[in-house]
Design a protein around this motif. Structure first.
Motif, PDB file in Angstrom:
ATOM      1  N   VAL A 111       0.844  -1.195   0.000  1.00 27.45           N
ATOM      2  CA  VAL A 111       0.000   0.000   0.000  1.00 27.45           C
ATOM      3  C   VAL A 111       0.880   1.246   0.000  1.00 27.45           C
ATOM      4  O   VAL A 111       0.581   2.243  -0.668  1.00 27.45           O
ATOM      5  CB  VAL A 111      -0.954  -0.014   1.213  1.00 27.45           C
ATOM      6  CG1 VAL A 111      -1.683   1.298   1.342  1.00 27.45           C
ATOM      7  CG2 VAL A 111      -1.944  -1.139   1.080  1.00 27.45           C
ATOM      8  N   ILE A 114       1.878   1.785  -3.434  1.00 27.27           N
ATOM      9  CA  ILE A 114       0.783   2.360  -4.226  1.00 27.27           C
ATOM     10  C   ILE A 114       0.741   3.867  -4.021  1.00 27.27           C
ATOM     11  O   ILE A 114       0.625   4.646  -4.976  1.00 27.27           O
ATOM     12  CB  ILE A 114      -0.579   1.732  -3.848  1.00 27.27           C
ATOM     13  CG1 ILE A 114      -0.654   0.289  -4.315  1.00 27.27           C
ATOM     14  CG2 ILE A 114      -1.724   2.518  -4.467  1.00 27.27           C
ATOM     15  CD1 ILE A 114      -1.962  -0.373  -3.967  1.00 27.27           C
ATOM     16  N   ILE A 115       0.864   4.292  -2.742  1.00 23.74           N
ATOM     17  CA  ILE A 115       0.796   5.722  -2.453  1.00 23.74           C
ATOM     18  C   ILE A 115       1.922   6.459  -3.162  1.00 23.74           C
ATOM     19  O   ILE A 115       1.697   7.458  -3.873  1.00 23.74           O
ATOM     20  CB  ILE A 115       0.858   5.963  -0.930  1.00 23.74           C
ATOM     21  CG1 ILE A 115      -0.383   5.408  -0.249  1.00 23.74           C
ATOM     22  CG2 ILE A 115       1.008   7.436  -0.619  1.00 23.74           C
ATOM     23  CD1 ILE A 115      -0.316   5.442   1.249  1.00 23.74           C
ATOM     24  N   THR A 118       1.552   6.582  -6.969  1.00 27.54           N
ATOM     25  CA  THR A 118       0.550   7.561  -7.409  1.00 27.54           C
ATOM     26  C   THR A 118       1.150   8.955  -7.444  1.00 27.54           C
ATOM     27  O   THR A 118       0.981   9.700  -8.417  1.00 27.54           O
ATOM     28  CB  THR A 118      -0.652   7.549  -6.458  1.00 27.54           C
ATOM     29  OG1 THR A 118      -1.125   6.223  -6.328  1.00 27.54           O
ATOM     30  CG2 THR A 118      -1.751   8.430  -6.962  1.00 27.54           C
ATOM     31  N   LEU A 121       3.594   9.178 -10.293  1.00 34.10           N
ATOM     32  CA  LEU A 121       2.902   9.232 -11.580  1.00 34.10           C
ATOM     33  C   LEU A 121       2.416  10.643 -11.861  1.00 34.10           C
ATOM     34  O   LEU A 121       2.580  11.168 -12.966  1.00 34.10           O
ATOM     35  CB  LEU A 121       1.714   8.256 -11.585  1.00 34.10           C
ATOM     36  CG  LEU A 121       0.797   8.336 -12.795  1.00 34.10           C
ATOM     37  CD1 LEU A 121       1.489   7.827 -14.022  1.00 34.10           C
ATOM     38  CD2 LEU A 121      -0.469   7.545 -12.554  1.00 34.10           C
ATOM     39  N   ALA A 176       1.777   3.635 -14.251  1.00 30.77           N
ATOM     40  CA  ALA A 176       0.347   3.352 -14.140  1.00 30.77           C
ATOM     41  C   ALA A 176       0.114   1.844 -14.041  1.00 30.77           C
ATOM     42  O   ALA A 176      -0.693   1.370 -13.225  1.00 30.77           O
ATOM     43  CB  ALA A 176      -0.403   3.940 -15.340  1.00 30.77           C
ATOM     44  N   ILE A 179       0.867   0.636 -10.540  1.00 32.50           N
ATOM     45  CA  ILE A 179      -0.175   0.899  -9.550  1.00 32.50           C
ATOM     46  C   ILE A 179      -1.257  -0.172  -9.650  1.00 32.50           C
ATOM     47  O   ILE A 179      -1.718  -0.723  -8.635  1.00 32.50           O
ATOM     48  CB  ILE A 179      -0.774   2.302  -9.755  1.00 32.50           C
ATOM     49  CG1 ILE A 179       0.269   3.361  -9.464  1.00 32.50           C
ATOM     50  CG2 ILE A 179      -1.990   2.515  -8.884  1.00 32.50           C
ATOM     51  CD1 ILE A 179      -0.191   4.748  -9.774  1.00 32.50           C
ATOM     52  N   ILE A 180      -1.644  -0.492 -10.879  1.00 30.40           N
ATOM     53  CA  ILE A 180      -2.701  -1.496 -11.064  1.00 30.40           C
ATOM     54  C   ILE A 180      -2.239  -2.860 -10.564  1.00 30.40           C
ATOM     55  O   ILE A 180      -2.981  -3.589  -9.897  1.00 30.40           O
ATOM     56  CB  ILE A 180      -3.113  -1.533 -12.549  1.00 30.40           C
ATOM     57  CG1 ILE A 180      -3.746  -0.203 -12.934  1.00 30.40           C
ATOM     58  CG2 ILE A 180      -4.061  -2.672 -12.821  1.00 30.40           C
ATOM     59  CD1 ILE A 180      -3.970  -0.040 -14.404  1.00 30.40           C
ATOM     60  N   ALA A 183      -2.336  -2.945  -6.842  1.00 28.37           N
ATOM     61  CA  ALA A 183      -3.710  -3.021  -6.335  1.00 28.37           C
ATOM     62  C   ALA A 183      -4.241  -4.448  -6.458  1.00 28.37           C
ATOM     63  O   ALA A 183      -4.896  -4.962  -5.541  1.00 28.37           O
ATOM     64  CB  ALA A 183      -4.611  -2.052  -7.097  1.00 28.37           C
ATOM     65  N   ILE A 184      -3.936  -5.109  -7.578  1.00 33.08           N
ATOM     66  CA  ILE A 184      -4.400  -6.489  -7.742  1.00 33.08           C
ATOM     67  C   ILE A 184      -3.720  -7.399  -6.735  1.00 33.08           C
ATOM     68  O   ILE A 184      -4.352  -8.270  -6.127  1.00 33.08           O
ATOM     69  CB  ILE A 184      -4.147  -6.957  -9.187  1.00 33.08           C
ATOM     70  CG1 ILE A 184      -5.047  -6.206 -10.151  1.00 33.08           C
ATOM     71  CG2 ILE A 184      -4.362  -8.444  -9.328  1.00 33.08           C
ATOM     72  CD1 ILE A 184      -4.775  -6.515 -11.605  1.00 33.08           C
ATOM     73  N   VAL A 186      -2.579  -6.649  -3.800  1.00 32.22           N
ATOM     74  CA  VAL A 186      -3.069  -6.380  -2.456  1.00 32.22           C
ATOM     75  C   VAL A 186      -4.425  -7.027  -2.231  1.00 32.22           C
ATOM     76  O   VAL A 186      -4.748  -7.494  -1.139  1.00 32.22           O
ATOM     77  CB  VAL A 186      -3.126  -4.849  -2.230  1.00 32.22           C
ATOM     78  CG1 VAL A 186      -4.104  -4.479  -1.177  1.00 32.22           C
ATOM     79  CG2 VAL A 186      -1.766  -4.340  -1.866  1.00 32.22           C
TER      80      VAL A 186
END
Lengths: 192, 208
Positions: A111, A114-115, A118, A121, A176, A179-180, A183-184, A186
């Motif tokens: 996570v 991810i932060i 983002t 990006l 990008a 990030i995807i 997310a998957i 996680v």
């Protein structure tokens, strides 16, 4: 029982890494490979833009006609932002990615990634597109505001700044995708 | 039961040690240690409701930025029949891209409201959330890119550039400059909202 939760956490981490599912490990390896590619892209773009320097052979007594990346603030921002993103990928992104290959059970650091991805990006998108609008102006100019295209005189400079955008835009797409992927990874259940 | 037979499910291996009651996802430490804490349905629902609120505000902000830029135009008083001194958003490709991209973004957020509502109703389902994460990432990149391109043109309009001999035009086109600058400021607020939305979606996807 103060050590109880810590014991459980260590057990859970060990348990997850010993029985880590191969789809999750595959995702982590893909994540690392994409991160390396993004690092190379941003580093190359930053260096390509940062080493621009063209001096025209004619000059007057007062003015020398030169073009460098720090003459245009958007290009300076581009070099700085690419430096920041490649440093982030080298120092934080790639080591954490390697950690996720070894221990696939952790989600807090995913996570965190991810932060940060983002934020990076957004930064890279801003820098790349600001530089792109300046490069467009350098190629075409704008008749309404009487801004003339400079590419006719500064050909080498123009080619350099146009080419250095490619690595940056490619790294944007890769971020990008990262990030995807995170997310998957996680959202998968602990047992795969 | 204290004897440790090897079991597959982490929750019951904790039960063998007497750490947590059976068949709940909550940890005994109440969230103090990060690995043992699983986001509950109530927390995911709360995050989903906040996501919906952020989405509605993103619709409004994107639309405001697009219309502020789209209605920016100015014709100078010394326009003659043969020489028109006017400026509109379609004179600069960056501003045109800005209006188009923020229009697309606000339409996208409108269309994504049903998915957000579904993730409120079913907090544990990760399908709609992942779909929203995928599209939100693309829209973040798109909006940030168009906002930054418009910003660099607005900066040039204010300050000009001495090396390339581009003069700043804000001295003449004051209203146009003000409107475009305001639109750009609003667009950065929209991008911040979108980034926050993306981070929250990523955080609420955690299953363990």
């Amino acid at each position: 029982m103060k050590s109880g939760p810590v014991e459980y956490a260590v057990e859970a981490a060990e348990h997850d890494s010993s029985s880590s599912s191969s789809p999750r490990r595959g995702l982590s390896i893909l994540d690392f490979v994409i991160r390396v590619a993004a690092f190379v892209g941003t580093l190359a773009s930053g260096i390509a833009m940062g080493t621009t320097d063209q001096r025209l052979p004619f000059f007057t007594r007062f003015i020398q006609f030169k073009a460098e990346y720090d003459d245009l603030p958007a290009l300076t921002f581009f070099v700085a932002a690419n430096g920041v993103v490649s440093a982030y990928l080298l120092i934080l992104g790639m080591p954490l990615s390697v950690l996720h290959i070894i221990r696939t059970g952790v989600t807090k650091s995913r996570v965190l990634l991810i932060i940060f991805d983002t934020v990076m990006l957004a930064l890279l998108a801003a820098a790349a597109s600001a530089a792109a609008s300046i490069v467009y102006l350098a190629h075409k100019g704008n008749p309404k505001t009487n801004w003339l295209a400079i590419c006719q005189q500064f050909r080498f400079f123009c080619r350099r700044i146009s080419g250095s955008l490619i690595g940056s835009f490619g790294a944007m797409v890769l971020l990008a995708a990262l990030i995807i992927l995170s997310a998957i990874a996680v959202s998968r259940r602990p047992r795969g | 039961m204290k004897d440790s037979t090897s079991v597959d499910i982490p929750e019951t291996s904790a039960d063998a040690r007497g750490e947590a009651p059976l068949f709940t996802g909550k940890s005994s430490s109440g969230g103090g240690i990060i690995y043992a804490h699983k986001p509950s349905s109530a927390q995911k629902k709360g995050l989903a409701i906040f996501d919906l609120i952020l989405r509605i505000s993103a619709i409004v902000t994107c639309l405001a930025a697009a219309t502020a830029m789209g209605t920016a135009e100015q014709t100078l008083p010394f326009t003659t029949q043969f020489f028109k001194f006017d400026a509109g958003y379609d004179d600069m490709p960056s501003f045109l891209v800005f209006v188009i991209c923020f229009g697309i973004a606000s339409c996208y957020f409108l269309l994504s409201l049903p998915f957000s509502i579904v993730s409120i109703i079913r907090p544990q389902a990760s399908g709609p959330r992942i779909l929203l994460v995928i599209f939100d990432t693309m829209v973040l990149g798109l909006t940030m890119a168009s906002a930054a391109a418009a910003t660099s043109i607005v900066y040039l309009a204010h300050n000009g550039n001495s090396s390339t001999n581009w003069l700043g035009v804000c001295q003449q086109f004051t209203d146009f400059c003000q409107a475009t600058s305001g639109a750009v400021v609003g667009s950065f607020i929209a991008v911040a909202i979108i980034a926050l939305m993306l981070i929250l979606s990523g955080a609420s996807l955690r299953k363990h």
